[in-house]
Each structure stands twice: as C-alpha cells, then as structure tokens.
Design a protein around this motif. Structure first.
Motif, PDB file in Angstrom:
ATOM      1  N   VAL A  81       0.196  12.878  -6.279  1.00  0.00           N
ATOM      2  CA  VAL A  81       0.772  11.808  -5.722  1.00  0.00           C
ATOM      3  C   VAL A  81       0.696  10.634  -6.710  1.00  0.00           C
ATOM      4  O   VAL A  81      -0.202  10.027  -6.494  1.00  0.00           O
ATOM      5  N   ARG A  84       0.877  -1.327  -0.010  1.00  0.00           N
ATOM      6  CA  ARG A  84       0.021   0.018   0.021  1.00  0.00           C
ATOM      7  C   ARG A  84       0.885   1.337   0.083  1.00  0.00           C
ATOM      8  O   ARG A  84       1.906   1.207   0.391  1.00  0.00           O
ATOM      9  N   HIS A  85       0.254   2.162  -0.536  1.00  0.00           N
ATOM     10  CA  HIS A  85       1.203   3.333  -0.719  1.00  0.00           C
ATOM     11  C   HIS A  85       0.863   4.132   0.810  1.00  0.00           C
ATOM     12  O   HIS A  85      -0.058   3.952   1.287  1.00  0.00           O
ATOM     13  N   ARG A 123       1.229   6.845  -7.892  1.00  0.00           N
ATOM     14  CA  ARG A 123       1.359   5.595  -7.264  1.00  0.00           C
ATOM     15  C   ARG A 123       2.474   4.740  -7.749  1.00  0.00           C
ATOM     16  O   ARG A 123       3.041   4.072  -6.951  1.00  0.00           O
ATOM     17  N   ARG A 140      10.209   7.176   1.977  1.00  0.00           N
ATOM     18  CA  ARG A 140       9.064   6.399   2.330  1.00  0.00           C
ATOM     19  C   ARG A 140       8.562   6.846   3.717  1.00  0.00           C
ATOM     20  O   ARG A 140       7.230   7.220   4.067  1.00  0.00           O
ATOM     21  N   VAL A 186       8.993   8.091  -2.269  1.00  0.00           N
ATOM     22  CA  VAL A 186       7.615   8.760  -2.443  1.00  0.00           C
ATOM     23  C   VAL A 186       7.882   9.881  -3.477  1.00  0.00           C
ATOM     24  O   VAL A 186       8.777  10.777  -3.103  1.00  0.00           O
ATOM     25  N   PHE A 227      -4.213  11.567  -5.347  1.00  0.00           N
ATOM     26  CA  PHE A 227      -3.410  10.762  -6.152  1.00  0.00           C
ATOM     27  C   PHE A 227      -3.544  10.818  -7.514  1.00  0.00           C
ATOM     28  O   PHE A 227      -4.480  11.460  -8.122  1.00  0.00           O
ATOM     29  N   SER A 262      12.221   2.236  -5.707  1.00  0.00           N
ATOM     30  CA  SER A 262      10.739   2.457  -5.934  1.00  0.00           C
ATOM     31  C   SER A 262       9.868   2.414  -4.677  1.00  0.00           C
ATOM     32  O   SER A 262       8.986   3.167  -4.590  1.00  0.00           O
ATOM     33  N   ASP A 263      10.214   1.146  -3.902  1.00  0.00           N
ATOM     34  CA  ASP A 263       9.574   0.973  -2.783  1.00  0.00           C
ATOM     35  C   ASP A 263       9.734   1.936  -1.546  1.00  0.00           C
ATOM     36  O   ASP A 263       8.907   1.719  -0.612  1.00  0.00           O
ATOM     37  N   GLU A 318      -1.965   6.399   1.695  1.00  0.00           N
ATOM     38  CA  GLU A 318      -3.404   6.254   1.399  1.00  0.00           C
ATOM     39  C   GLU A 318      -4.371   6.630   2.604  1.00  0.00           C
ATOM     40  O   GLU A 318      -5.472   7.046   2.308  1.00  0.00           O
TER      41      GLU A 318
END
Length: 186
Positions: free
Chosen positions: A29, A8-9, A31, A159, A102, A182, A98-99, A12
């Motif tokens: 934002v 999950r972002h 995703r 993140r 943000v 988003f 990437s993970d 969220e």
C-alpha cells in the motif's frame, strides 16, 4: 495551489506502521501516489492519447473512451497535474485525484487465484496482458484494475471504499497467507 485536507491514510488503522514479514503473495500500500484524471475534450481523443504516450514518468490506466488515470510515484500531485495540463493544454481537462483514491498493489504467484475470488473477468496472461487496465467490480466495489507485471496487479479504489476493499482482499488471500503493509518506497 492545492491544499490537501486529509492528513492520514485511510488504511492506517489496518496496517502496521513498520513493515512485517513479507509472504510470497503480498499487498503493498503506497502512501504517496499522485493520481490525476485526464478527460479528452470532444474529438480530441487521439491527440490526448498521443500526448499521454510521451508524457514521461507515469503510468496510464484506461478508464473509458477519452478518459484515463495517470499514476506517478515520483511526482507530486501538483506537479503531475501541472505537467499534464501544460502538455495537453487545449485538448484535455486534468483533475487531481490523489487524495480521493487509494492504490493497492498485489504481487505473487497466486495473485490471479486471489483476484479470481472477487473479480469476474479473465485474468489469464494471454487475455489480460501487462499494461492492460479495466474498470471492474471486486466483489461489490468498483475499482480500476491494471496488470503491471508478470504476477503483479494494481488496484485503484475510491478512498471511501479502501477499507472495505482491503478487508475483502485480505479475506480472499487468507488461503495463500497474503501479507500486507505500507510500501517501503512511500
């Protein structure tokens, strides 16, 4: 093969799932942004910079001498890292971020005034030109800031600091009715 464990972002709980009314000053934002760190090996800075200049559908963010963030909306994280690794085979190391990062995109006529409340560098168009990027503090949070258009900036944050930065930006933009949701593109 890379396996993302984060499903999950981090924003969220802060953003509506459906786009709302977009104000003149807005924070998008995305995703699905592929982000990779590229680090040149000793003495290979110029070769890596030349290779990155022809790398294709991505944008580059300067981080430090011999270090860049490569950002792509159209490629997958695996594809971005694979393509960069092949292109820069013996000259650089490539790491998927990437993970762990943000992206926040700010746009609008008051974006410089909003950012000036938390960033201590000169954002005048003659000084911070389109395509320029820099590591800066926004309040107390370290970010990579890039100017991507006339009145557009992109902030890349770790993140774990995304919620705090998001809240700070909303507070900084409250005077200008900064909206946020988003990105429609993903």
């Amino acid at each position: 093969m890379t396996m993302p464990y984060i499903s999950r972002h981090p924003l969220e709980n802060r953003l509506p799932l459906e786009p709302g009314i977009r104000a003149v000053d807005h924070m998008d934002v995305p995703r699905g942004t592929a982000i990779a760190t590229v680090m040149a090996m000793d003495g290979e800075d110029a070769a890596v910079a030349a290779g990155l200049a022809v790398a294709g559908d991505m944008s580059l963010r300067f981080v430090a001498p011999g270090e860049w963030l490569a950002v792509s909306q159209s490629d997958t994280p695996e594809g971005l890292c694979r393509n960069l690794s092949l292109l820069l085979a013996e000259t650089a190391s490539v790491f998927d971020q990437s993970d762990g990062r943000v992206v926040l995109r700010l746009s609008g006529p008051n974006v410089r005034r909003i950012l000036a409340k938390g960033i201590g560098i000169d954002l005048h168009p003659a000084v911070f030109e389109i395509g320029t990027s820099s590591n800066v503090l926004c309040g107390h949070i370290s970010i990579n800031l890039a100017r991507t258009g006339e009145n557009e900036f992109e902030l890349i944050v770790m993140r774990s600091f995304a919620e705090s930065l998001f809240d700070d930006l909303r507070l900084m933009g409250r005077e200008f009715d900064l909206s946020a949701d988003f990105s429609a593109q993903g």
